[in-house]
Motif scaffolding. Structure first.
Motif, mmCIF file in Angstrom:
data_model
loop_
_atom_site.group_PDB
_atom_site.id
_atom_site.type_symbol
_atom_site.label_atom_id
_atom_site.label_comp_id
_atom_site.label_asym_id
_atom_site.label_seq_id
_atom_site.Cartn_x
_atom_site.Cartn_y
_atom_site.Cartn_z
ATOM 1 N N ILE A 21 65.928 -13.598 78.540
ATOM 2 C CA ILE A 21 66.788 -14.783 78.677
ATOM 3 C C ILE A 21 67.577 -15.151 77.186
ATOM 4 O O ILE A 21 66.893 -15.145 76.376
ATOM 5 N N PRO A 22 68.812 -15.023 77.020
ATOM 6 C CA PRO A 22 69.335 -15.153 75.970
ATOM 7 C C PRO A 22 68.946 -16.651 75.136
ATOM 8 O O PRO A 22 68.536 -17.485 75.711
ATOM 9 N N ALA A 23 69.052 -16.502 73.766
ATOM 10 C CA ALA A 23 68.450 -17.535 73.062
ATOM 11 C C ALA A 23 69.552 -17.499 71.672
ATOM 12 O O ALA A 23 69.989 -16.312 71.151
ATOM 13 N N PRO A 24 69.647 -18.755 71.111
ATOM 14 C CA PRO A 24 70.317 -18.850 69.796
ATOM 15 C C PRO A 24 69.282 -18.152 68.848
ATOM 16 O O PRO A 24 68.280 -18.022 68.913
ATOM 17 N N THR A 25 69.785 -18.158 67.467
ATOM 18 C CA THR A 25 68.889 -17.930 66.472
ATOM 19 C C THR A 25 67.490 -18.892 66.338
ATOM 20 O O THR A 25 67.841 -20.089 66.329
ATOM 21 N N VAL A 26 66.511 -18.011 66.287
ATOM 22 C CA VAL A 26 65.149 -18.985 66.372
ATOM 23 C C VAL A 26 64.620 -18.580 64.986
ATOM 24 O O VAL A 26 64.467 -17.775 64.299
ATOM 25 N N TRP A 27 64.330 -19.872 64.144
ATOM 26 C CA TRP A 27 63.785 -19.738 62.976
ATOM 27 C C TRP A 27 62.284 -20.282 62.898
ATOM 28 O O TRP A 27 61.828 -21.077 63.891
ATOM 29 N N PRO A 28 61.489 -19.945 62.051
ATOM 30 C CA PRO A 28 60.181 -20.389 61.995
ATOM 31 C C PRO A 28 59.703 -21.762 62.031
ATOM 32 O O PRO A 28 60.627 -22.466 61.497
ATOM 33 N N ILE A 29 58.900 -22.116 62.802
ATOM 34 C CA ILE A 29 58.392 -23.671 63.036
ATOM 35 C C ILE A 29 59.642 -24.305 63.620
ATOM 36 O O ILE A 29 59.246 -24.873 64.920
ATOM 37 N N ILE A 30 60.612 -24.363 63.229
ATOM 38 C CA ILE A 30 61.766 -25.421 63.827
ATOM 39 C C ILE A 30 62.498 -24.677 65.149
ATOM 40 O O ILE A 30 63.007 -25.383 65.732
ATOM 41 N N GLY A 31 62.165 -23.705 65.178
ATOM 42 C CA GLY A 31 62.759 -22.958 66.322
ATOM 43 C C GLY A 31 64.382 -22.834 66.415
ATOM 44 O O GLY A 31 64.934 -22.286 65.488
ATOM 45 N N THR A 32 64.721 -23.424 67.526
ATOM 46 C CA THR A 32 66.263 -23.410 67.687
ATOM 47 C C THR A 32 67.064 -25.097 67.286
ATOM 48 O O THR A 32 67.884 -25.435 67.904
ATOM 49 N N ALA A 33 65.952 -25.668 66.630
ATOM 50 C CA ALA A 33 66.384 -27.292 66.273
ATOM 51 C C ALA A 33 67.995 -27.216 65.550
ATOM 52 O O ALA A 33 68.197 -28.233 65.631
ATOM 53 N N LEU A 34 68.127 -26.197 64.778
ATOM 54 C CA LEU A 34 69.363 -26.138 64.028
ATOM 55 C C LEU A 34 70.586 -26.195 64.756
ATOM 56 O O LEU A 34 71.695 -26.753 64.396
ATOM 57 N N GLU A 35 70.402 -26.112 66.005
ATOM 58 C CA GLU A 35 71.501 -26.401 67.016
ATOM 59 C C GLU A 35 71.934 -27.683 67.316
ATOM 60 O O GLU A 35 72.882 -27.880 68.008
ATOM 61 N N PHE A 36 70.994 -28.612 66.994
ATOM 62 C CA PHE A 36 71.076 -30.155 67.470
ATOM 63 C C PHE A 36 71.177 -30.832 66.349
ATOM 64 O O PHE A 36 70.170 -31.684 65.749
ATOM 65 N N LYS A 37 72.478 -31.023 65.732
ATOM 66 C CA LYS A 37 72.776 -32.170 64.874
ATOM 67 C C LYS A 37 72.392 -33.399 65.353
ATOM 68 O O LYS A 37 72.000 -34.290 64.765
ATOM 69 N N ASP A 38 72.886 -33.559 66.783
ATOM 70 C CA ASP A 38 72.612 -34.929 67.357
ATOM 71 C C ASP A 38 72.176 -34.524 68.837
ATOM 72 O O ASP A 38 72.806 -34.055 69.492
ATOM 73 N N PRO A 39 70.870 -34.790 69.143
ATOM 74 C CA PRO A 39 70.405 -34.226 70.491
ATOM 75 C C PRO A 39 70.908 -34.732 71.573
ATOM 76 O O PRO A 39 71.293 -34.278 72.775
ATOM 77 N N GLU A 40 71.870 -36.006 71.491
ATOM 78 C CA GLU A 40 72.212 -36.859 72.510
ATOM 79 C C GLU A 40 73.719 -35.870 72.887
ATOM 80 O O GLU A 40 74.330 -36.349 73.876
ATOM 81 N N GLU A 41 74.056 -35.128 72.044
ATOM 82 C CA GLU A 41 75.580 -34.319 72.169
ATOM 83 C C GLU A 41 75.040 -33.080 73.200
ATOM 84 O O GLU A 41 75.745 -32.271 73.050
ATOM 85 N N SER A 42 73.818 -33.101 73.484
ATOM 86 C CA SER A 42 73.316 -31.773 74.417
ATOM 87 C C SER A 42 74.082 -31.556 75.623
ATOM 88 O O SER A 42 74.319 -30.275 76.052
ATOM 89 N N MET A 43 74.769 -32.477 75.876
ATOM 90 C CA MET A 43 75.624 -32.109 77.252
ATOM 91 C C MET A 43 76.853 -31.342 76.749
ATOM 92 O O MET A 43 77.453 -30.760 77.492
ATOM 93 N N TYR A 44 77.119 -31.379 75.537
ATOM 94 C CA TYR A 44 78.414 -30.553 74.947
ATOM 95 C C TYR A 44 77.731 -29.158 74.340
ATOM 96 O O TYR A 44 78.563 -28.092 74.281
ATOM 97 N N ILE A 45 76.576 -29.347 73.598
ATOM 98 C CA ILE A 45 75.897 -28.244 73.024
ATOM 99 C C ILE A 45 75.403 -27.047 73.948
ATOM 100 O O ILE A 45 75.989 -25.894 73.742
ATOM 101 N N PHE A 46 74.743 -27.510 74.978
ATOM 102 C CA PHE A 46 74.570 -26.684 75.836
ATOM 103 C C PHE A 46 75.638 -25.638 76.511
ATOM 104 O O PHE A 46 75.305 -24.354 76.365
ATOM 105 N N PRO A 47 76.534 -26.267 77.002
ATOM 106 C CA PRO A 47 77.407 -25.351 77.520
ATOM 107 C C PRO A 47 78.187 -24.666 76.609
ATOM 108 O O PRO A 47 78.527 -23.343 77.015
ATOM 109 N N ASN A 48 78.464 -25.046 75.204
ATOM 110 C CA ASN A 48 79.029 -24.226 74.236
ATOM 111 C C ASN A 48 78.218 -23.139 74.140
ATOM 112 O O ASN A 48 78.667 -22.027 73.723
ATOM 113 N N LEU A 49 76.916 -23.340 74.052
ATOM 114 C CA LEU A 49 75.875 -22.086 73.893
ATOM 115 C C LEU A 49 75.816 -21.150 74.981
ATOM 116 O O LEU A 49 75.724 -19.860 74.618
#
Length: 502
Positions: free
Chosen positions: A31-59
């Protein structure tokens, strides 16, 4: 020595994270995933978690997959807008487990947060309280609170930009309090209502905690100011509910005593009128495992009613008003339908027959829920091995569903950004893909209150449309949608009200 301790801690954390990551990566690597970093995982994809409705479709577009693997610290989460996986999970009678721990301080282990056997018993207990014959008795509550709302809106005529969500929220709060507990908190008439303020504040805090990863760690959260504020708010909310439960218990006992001596019929008040029975009274007279519900169980279910029946409905109506105001051709069709039902009588209260005749208005509401689902995301936690395109998803993996993305998928709804109620006409919507439209979730854990919500929305919206012509705000208002627990617009939801001319 101090440096050695720090190094040991860092190495320990990295070791634990690596173990947690590899354990699920080995099983879910396809299952595809964006870049995973140690400890923080994929958190760098989320500058603002409330924008997930746009972030996830873009990913999903970038990774060419409608299902993603995300790593949030030590946790692995799947995010999906894939119809196949949605149908498989939501339609399953066994994959019903939820993980909404941040709601538990407020809602306890009621219908919304419970799982397994406890959820099945609660569902069986509560389902009969939403029978249409019981829901019909609440129509008077919808109508009477709608009159107060109309009088509030009359004061807004002439204003070029009216923020409607606060007005709708106060109205639905009065309605849910009256239907759930048998009393009103007068949120519409007493703007200083402490209970109304606490309901607003607890919703904000639960949402803020859900989108703050560190606060999902209990021992950290309990040392924050947010936790202290939450406890103060819950003291008010739980204290109020406990007081109401005590009062209703005494009232029911008095009525039982009257019935014994033949002074009053079981379903009538002292004047012989049919009583409106709040949900709490029905729960007080119910049993689970052969015993009455205790006060904690009653409080959990009443609090669940308050959460599920308040902001979700007010947000849905606010977005529907916005859509109607900005689509005059839709407003004309909706009003023409209402004119055929009520004529030029602006004041007549809605009946059940009237609501059943509002076919086009229901289509408008559904199209609004498609474009602006009140719950833009929700989750299930896999409780058994689940095969998905050759990958076995192991137990314990949360799956996050994205109604907003699903509803805006052109594979299901062509030209998805166009507001078109005709999508839901009998000729155009055959229901062959029921999991493509999930504003009330779907399957065994669908929303029990959806008929209640639709009745309330049709009643209030029809009252508003008979009294007012809705127009776009001036200057033109643009929504800035964010995916909190409840969908919201950072800029509010603004329109104009003009007196309806017949």
């Amino acid at each position: 020595m101090f440096l050695e301790v720090i190094v040991a801690l860092v190495v320990g954390v990295l070791t634990l994270w690596t173990y947690a990551f590899l354990k699920n990566y080995i099983k879910l690597k396809n299952i595809p995933a964006p870049t995973v970093w140690p400890i923080i995982g994929t958190a760098l994809e989320f500058k603002d978690p409330e924008e997930s409705m746009y972030i996830f479709p873009n990913l999903m577009k970038r990774l060419k997959s409608k299902t993603l693997r995300m790593h949030m610290g030590f946790r692995t989460v799947l995010v999906t807008a894939d119809y196949t996986l949605i149908e498989r999970v939501l339609g399953s009678p066994t994959l019903t487990h939820k993980t909404y721990f941040h709601f538990i301080p407020w809602l306890g282990h009621g219908l919304f947060t419970s799982s397994g056997d406890k959820w099945r018993k609660a569902r069986k207990l509560i389902t009969p309280t939403f029978h249409f014959k019981i829901l019909e008795q609440f129509l008077d509550v919808f109508n009477s609170n709608g009159v107060i709302l109309i009088n509030k809106l009359k004061n807004e005529v002439g204003n070029t930009s009216v923020e409607v969500q606060t007005l709708m929220s106060r109205c639905t709060l009065d309605i849910i309090c009256e239907t759930a507990m048998g009393l009103s908190v007068n949120a519409q008439t007493e703007e200083s209502s402490e209970y109304a303020k606490c309901i607003h504040d607890i919703t904000y805090l639960v949402n803020a905690r859900a989108f703050t990863p560190l606060y999902n760690i209990e021992w950290i959260y309990k040392r924050t100011k947010m936790h202290k504020d939450e406890q103060a708010i819950l003291k008010v909310l739980h204290g109020h509910t406990d007081s109401v439960i005590k009062t209703r218990r005494l009232k029911l006992q008095e009525e039982a005593d009257k019935k014994e001596v033949g002074r009053v019929a079981e379903n009538e008040d002292d004047f012989g009128r049919k009583k409106k029975v709040p949900f709490l009274d029905m729960l007080l007279q119910s049993t689970i495992d052969g015993r009455p519900l205790n006060d904690k169980e009653l409080r959990d279910e009443v609090s669940t009613f308050m959460f599920a029946g308040h902001d979700t409905t007010s947000v849905a109506m606010s977005f529907t008003l916005f859509a109607i105001a900005n689509h005059p051709e839709v407003q004309k069709k909706a009003f023409d339908e209402l004119y055929n039902i009520f004529g030029s009588d602006k004041e007549r209260m809605c009946t059940t027959t009237d609501l059943n005749e509002m076919k086009y208005l229901e289509m408008v509401i559904k199209e609004s829920l498609r474009m602006y689902p009140s719950a833009p995301l929700f989750s299930r936690t896999v409780s058994e091995n689940l095969d998905y395109n050759g990958t076995v998803i192991p137990p314990g993996i949360p799956i996050l569903f994205l109604p907003y993305s699903i509803h805006h998928d052109p594979d299901h709804f062509p030209d998805p950004e166009k507001f078109d109620p005709e999508r839901f006409s009998p000729e155009n919507y055959d229901g062959k893909k029921p999991f493509s439209f999930i504003p009330f979730s779907a399957g065994p854990r669908n929303c029990l209150g959806q008929k209640y919500a639709m009745m309330e929305m049709k009643c209030l919206l029809s009252m508003i449309l008979r009294q007012f012509e809705l127009k776009p705000a001036s200057p033109v208002h643009k929504l800035e949608l964010r995916s909190a627990i409840i969908l919201k617009s950072l800029t509010g939801i603004k329109i104009q009200f003009a007196e309806r001319k017949y």
